[in-house]
Write a protein that holds these residues in place. Sequence first.
Motif, short mmCIF file in Angstrom:
data_model
loop_
_atom_site.label_atom_id
_atom_site.label_comp_id
_atom_site.label_asym_id
_atom_site.label_seq_id
_atom_site.Cartn_x
_atom_site.Cartn_y
_atom_site.Cartn_z
N ALA A 52 -22.73 -35.87 10.76
CA ALA A 52 -23.09 -36.52 11.99
C ALA A 52 -22.25 -36.04 13.23
N LEU A 53 -22.47 -35.46 14.13
CA LEU A 53 -21.56 -35.17 15.13
C LEU A 53 -21.74 -35.96 16.38
N ASP A 54 -20.49 -36.44 17.11
CA ASP A 54 -20.60 -37.17 18.20
C ASP A 54 -20.60 -36.08 19.28
N GLY A 55 -21.99 -35.83 19.95
CA GLY A 55 -22.26 -34.78 20.70
C GLY A 55 -21.25 -34.85 22.17
N TYR A 56 -21.24 -35.78 23.00
CA TYR A 56 -20.70 -35.76 23.98
C TYR A 56 -19.00 -35.87 24.04
N SER A 57 -18.68 -36.35 22.79
CA SER A 57 -17.19 -36.34 22.65
C SER A 57 -16.92 -34.82 22.29
N LEU A 58 -17.61 -34.20 21.61
CA LEU A 58 -17.20 -33.04 21.29
C LEU A 58 -17.41 -31.82 22.72
N MET A 59 -18.52 -32.20 23.49
CA MET A 59 -18.70 -31.52 24.52
C MET A 59 -17.43 -31.67 25.54
N PHE A 60 -16.99 -32.77 25.68
CA PHE A 60 -15.74 -33.15 26.59
C PHE A 60 -14.50 -32.61 25.88
N ARG A 61 -14.26 -32.40 24.62
CA ARG A 61 -13.30 -31.55 24.01
C ARG A 61 -13.44 -30.28 24.14
N ALA A 62 -14.71 -29.51 24.37
CA ALA A 62 -15.06 -28.33 24.49
C ALA A 62 -14.60 -27.56 25.81
N TYR A 63 -15.14 -28.61 26.67
CA TYR A 63 -14.93 -28.11 28.12
C TYR A 63 -13.48 -28.00 28.57
N PHE A 64 -12.56 -29.05 28.09
CA PHE A 64 -11.27 -28.89 28.38
C PHE A 64 -10.27 -28.05 27.54
N ALA A 65 -10.90 -27.59 26.23
CA ALA A 65 -10.23 -26.54 25.50
C ALA A 65 -10.56 -25.12 26.00
N MET A 66 -11.78 -24.96 26.32
CA MET A 66 -12.17 -23.35 26.46
C MET A 66 -11.96 -23.00 28.15
N PRO A 67 -11.44 -21.93 27.97
CA PRO A 67 -11.40 -21.27 29.60
C PRO A 67 -12.84 -21.40 30.00
N PRO A 68 -12.70 -21.28 31.50
CA PRO A 68 -14.23 -21.50 32.39
C PRO A 68 -14.91 -20.25 31.85
N MET A 69 -16.24 -20.39 31.60
CA MET A 69 -17.31 -19.32 31.24
C MET A 69 -18.43 -19.76 32.12
#
Length: 887
Positions: free
Chosen positions: A18-35
Amino acid sequence: MGTSSQENSLEGRETLLALDGYSLMFRAYFAMPPMQGPSGPSNALFGFFRMLTSAVQQFHPRYLAVALDHPSATFRDDLFADYKGGRASTPEELRFQLEAVRGLLSSLCIPTVERSGYEADDVIATLARLASTAGVTTEIVTGDRDILQLIADPLVRVHLTRRGVSDLETMDEQAVVDKYGVTAQQYCDFAVLRGDKSDNLPGVRGIGPKTAAELISRFGGIDGILSALSTLPPRQRAALEEAANELPLYRQLAELDRNVPLDIALAELDPPTAIDVAGAEKLFVNSFGLRTVFASLRTIFGDSSAKTPESPGQADGSTGMTGTRRVNSWDELHAIEHRIVSVAAHFEGERGRGAPDRIGFGTPDVDQATNIWITSPSGLAPVRDEIDGISWAGIGLKEIVRSLALNCAMTVTPSELVDLGVLAYVLDASERRSDLAEIANLLGLSWLGTGGDGLFDHEELGIELAAVPALLERMLTRVREEGVERLAIEIEVPLVKVLAKMEVTGVRIDTAVLEEIGATLASEAHATLDGIHAYTDPGFNPNSPKQLGAVLFDQLGLPTGKRTKTGYSTDARVLESLRDQHPLVGLVLKFRELDKLRSTFYEGLRAEVASDGRIHATFNQTVARTGRISSEHPNLQNIPVRSEEGRQFRRVFVAAPGSLLVAADYSQIELRILAHLSQDERLIEALSGTGDVHSLVAASVYGIDPSEVSYEQRSVAKMVAYGLSYGMESYGLATRLGVSNQEAEAILASFFSAYPGLVRYRDSVISQARDRGYTTTLLGRRRYLPELASPNRAIRQGAERQAMNAPTQGLAADIFKMALVALDSELSRTNARLVLQVHDEVVVEAPEPEADSVARTVQEVLANVYPLAVPLVVNVGIGADWAQARA
């Protein structure tokens, strides 16, 4: 961490991931450089699907679900009006991706679960309960620590995102105790006492994590603590008495609901075992540029095609080796008259960048058996003239011609280079196909490229050579059936030979000028660094985001923007917004530009100069989905032109002694094509005259006389005019102009009011693309856009921008490629030769006495290669170097 005994107890159990979709999206947005993908920002999507892929590979789940937050209000909002009230608004770039992820998950057939009135955490809690009841283990991946309350050995574990998107911290019951000093069952009360800023839960004044853990360990939980207030120290007692009436509410907010009415059974959460690869790939790659991510997903979930592909060889599914025979000479190969030969080569290193160790030719005889001759490049010398007079078919033919000329001192000029990869690109530009297996897949054929009958010293060459004739025949049939024969046969196929000649010729480099530029850049960078150190510590590195963030925001107190996982964001957009706040910012921007120019362009060009003093770049015609030509080794399309420091690199590209460079480029070609396609009368009129186009457009938009147009108004008109050909909307315009969305919408409304034909054209293009599933240029180039039918608004809008862009950009590419083919034909009558192609510009090297006449020829060919409703305007210049020719 989980113990070995626990691991053993999980053996043989089925697993729910089970993946917490939006939680992981928020994490990815602030962890990854702009693409940035073709449809918009994509860093959060990139990070999220990397986490999903990694988790599936790690846990091999029997069941899979991505829990999403429903857009409606939740029961917690009804209980507490300020619930999550402290959270900052979601950045627009992230909001776009949060909407897009639904469509991407749907394209993969990955189950998503949500429920109105509840959060994703509650959905996961309910799924974990259902799984535990069925004896199924649950592995939860999230960035939200509230879910720790669900942990229950050995059936439920939580994996928390820790650093970036690849590092997870696995939490079982012992790990919770070790880290927080409370059990998983007590974690909810612990969070209530400590407080949770993300949910706007204040906690108890003066009670931090350590005290909260001690109190819970001593009294069991909030209820026990409140019952024993009289035994506590005065300060703790007073704080808890003050919060006592609110604590039950805060606990109700923090506790996850494990009984959400989901109306879904565990058995419905099957991971996809096969997906519609073509449809999903167009969404991932075409819309968001997530090619590597999709490659990983495809490996995991496979292909849903139920069709058993046909073999390109015989109907029995063989490799095509049956009916082949080895011949020992070119004369044997040519025992029967034929128009075309199949050609393949084997390279030890990068294809086309070194000498092939073997090269092979094949021809079918009258009985359709295939004669195959494989030799070393030196074995071609006696028959070079015969090879020149015949057409070649295969894949990667340009690279073979190039390597023979540059690495084997053997210039060959076949009459045609019929490249199967180029024909495949005409049929579907969404993917670059670099081998015959991928060509066979496009045609719905199987490729059994292994085995053989032992006839050949390079078995793979024999297999390729035998398969080419059948693949070519089927490919040409598809080209005719899909109505792209003119585009393929008159433009793209002849262009292969043109680009091969241009690569072999190369462009001369003045290494002395290059070294002078490199030294100047180094000196200017050093001086700029001295200026920076006048404001900072001498050891400060302006290329370090962490150090720069500390200086700008902590020491100088400048306004902060977006934070990254390592601190403050100091990307170019942030720095540009701060340029006027402190002189240090401008110096840092200048230093970064100088440093990039030196490392990327000075060093990059220097490394590519061959022993003949020329750069022999590789020109790619099957990479860009719009049809544009790209280049590498080096990437000439990136030669800077905006700054004076960048433009000086054009001085490096020079003519040979006794020659001059003729440079020609199209002026406003996208806007002129847009006028032709839209047939807007006022835009056609503006582009058919001799006045300044952008001033005329600005005058129409602002309703004033052209003489009254200000510099700012002209700039805005120019920005809008160019942006429209790329499908730009108000958000993109607002970003570029630095204005609000409302102001940008008003500017666009004025523009469309002045040129109503553009509105009609835009709507008709999108409507036609939605009906067909693709756009098409006037010459038949297609751009497939299945995303236009997506129920996801963000994905659909991104596809609409691409639909608006594709016919304009595609026709510009078609026209330029036609011009190159026509120009090569005209120049064959002279001693001039093509040496460079960059964007809408072409550079020709001509003997000095012929330069003027060649310039006239170049201008005439480019201006008249394709008739439009407005003139194609071509700027032409002559000079000893590229900079002079462009002056």
